[in-house]
Design an enzyme around this catalytic site. Structure first.
Site, PDB file in Angstrom:
ATOM      1  N   PRO A  87       0.831  -1.213   0.000  1.00  0.00           N
ATOM      2  CA  PRO A  87       0.000   0.000   0.000  1.00  0.00           C
ATOM      3  C   PRO A  87       0.865   1.263   0.000  1.00  0.00           C
ATOM      4  O   PRO A  87       1.819   1.367   0.757  1.00  0.00           O
ATOM      5  CB  PRO A  87      -0.784  -0.108   1.313  1.00  0.00           C
ATOM      6  CG  PRO A  87      -0.647  -1.522   1.760  1.00  0.00           C
ATOM      7  CD  PRO A  87       0.627  -2.028   1.188  1.00  0.00           C
ATOM      8  N   GLU A  88       0.524   2.185  -0.904  1.00  0.00           N
ATOM      9  CA  GLU A  88       1.210   3.471  -0.968  1.00  0.00           C
ATOM     10  C   GLU A  88       0.224   4.548  -0.511  1.00  0.00           C
ATOM     11  O   GLU A  88      -0.838   4.229   0.013  1.00  0.00           O
ATOM     12  CB  GLU A  88       1.701   3.726  -2.403  1.00  0.00           C
ATOM     13  CG  GLU A  88       2.602   2.595  -2.919  1.00  0.00           C
ATOM     14  CD  GLU A  88       3.086   2.815  -4.352  1.00  0.00           C
ATOM     15  OE1 GLU A  88       3.201   3.976  -4.780  1.00  0.00           O
ATOM     16  OE2 GLU A  88       3.337   1.809  -5.039  1.00  0.00           O
TER      17      GLU A  88
END
Ligand SMILES: [Zn+2]
Length: 298
Positions: free
Chosen positions: A2-3
């Site tokens: 996840p960014e």
């Protein structure tokens, strides 16, 4: 992994669903998920009875602001997810920490590969900058509202969607740097929150080769990169994040942004701008995708 857009999506979901909820108990089934305070039993004791005031994000961490001023940080890392489960939902074997809420729901920290970390910090760890006017919803809905960086995030660079993150500010951070653009975009001390997917997407959008070094950019190219980074992150948030493997929102559902990617993992497919085949290379051990025509090295 996840960014920024994925973590922001989770934080916004949680703000809507659990702001105001009280944690009556916490079960930690994988001690190493807890980063602070230690041992993990102490974390469980200290979080008991806490009311969640507001949920936000800094870099790639979800911030759960408690009513007493303490802040819980959740770094999802590779496969972590925060999911709100209704009362009576079947147990999840991958839930490493379960927060029992007073209304019978559970906030579950699920993590198949167990790289994520949760910390509980005194408010001094994230100094100042927090809204105290009850406008929590607004604060999370507006990704530009800035958190002051305390000790926990001392090594992180600015939030790319903050109003204060101007092209000028990016130029200052890149000035004189001889590192490659791809490497710099992934460096959390340069900009917070960008990872492999959005770095490749931003460079394609800005028509910059990932191996260019920052000191070769013209002022116009820096402005273009600044616009591109913000655009791909905003688009990612609008699409509720990119789900290529494990990522899900707090509703347990994948995001829709994978279909909107222009270069990432499109090796051999035609460039959506010029038709040339997208190429893959490796920069600093990270797989990197680009169009050899639109993103030519000068
Ligand atoms: Zn192209």
């Amino acid at each position: 992994m996840p960014e920024l857009p994925e973590v922001e999506t989770v934080a916004r979901d949680l703000q809507r669903w659990i702001a105001g909820a009280t944690i009556v108990d916490a079960d930690v089934s994988w001690d190493r998920t807890i980063r602070h305070p230690l041992p993990a039993e102490r974390f469980a004791v200290e979080v008991r009875g806490a009311t969640i005031r507001r949920v936000g994000r800094r870099a790639k961490s979800v911030l759960v602001h408690l009513a007493d001023g303490r802040v819980m940080t959740v770094a999802l890392r590779m496969t972590g997810a925060l999911i709100v489960a209704p009362p009576g939902a079947p147990p999840d074997p991958y839930a490493r920490v379960v927060f029992h809420l007073a209304d019978g729901r559970q906030l579950r920290y699920r993590d198949v590969r167990k790289f994520g970390r949760i910390g509980l910090w005194e408010g001094g760890g994230l100094r100042g900058g927090l809204r105290r006017d009850g406008a929590g919803k607004k604060a999370v809905a507006d990704p530009r509202s800035a958190y002051r960086i305390g000790e926990v995030f001392a090594r992180h660079g600015p939030e790319p969607l903050a109003r204060s993150f101007t092209a000028q500010r990016l130029a200052e951070r890149l000035r004189g740097r001889r590192a490659r653009l791809k490497t710099l975009l992934l460096d959390q001390s340069v900009i917070a929150g960008v990872g492999n997917i959005y770095a490749d997407e931003a460079l394609w959008r800005a028509r910059l080769h990932p191996l260019r070094t920052a000191d070769t950019l013209t002022p116009a190219e820096i402005r273009s990169l600044h616009r591109a980074v913000r655009a791909v992150l905003r688009e990612g948030i609008a699409n509720r994040g990119t789900s290529l493997s494990d990522y899900v929102g707090a509703d347990g559902e994948p995001g829709a942004n994978a279909e909107r990617l222009r270069v990432y993992q499109r090796t051999g497919e035609p460039c959506l701008r010029c038709g040339k085949q997208i190429q893959r290379t490796v920069v600093g051990q990270r797989s990197t995708h680009f169009c050899p025509r639109c993103q030519a090295l000068p």
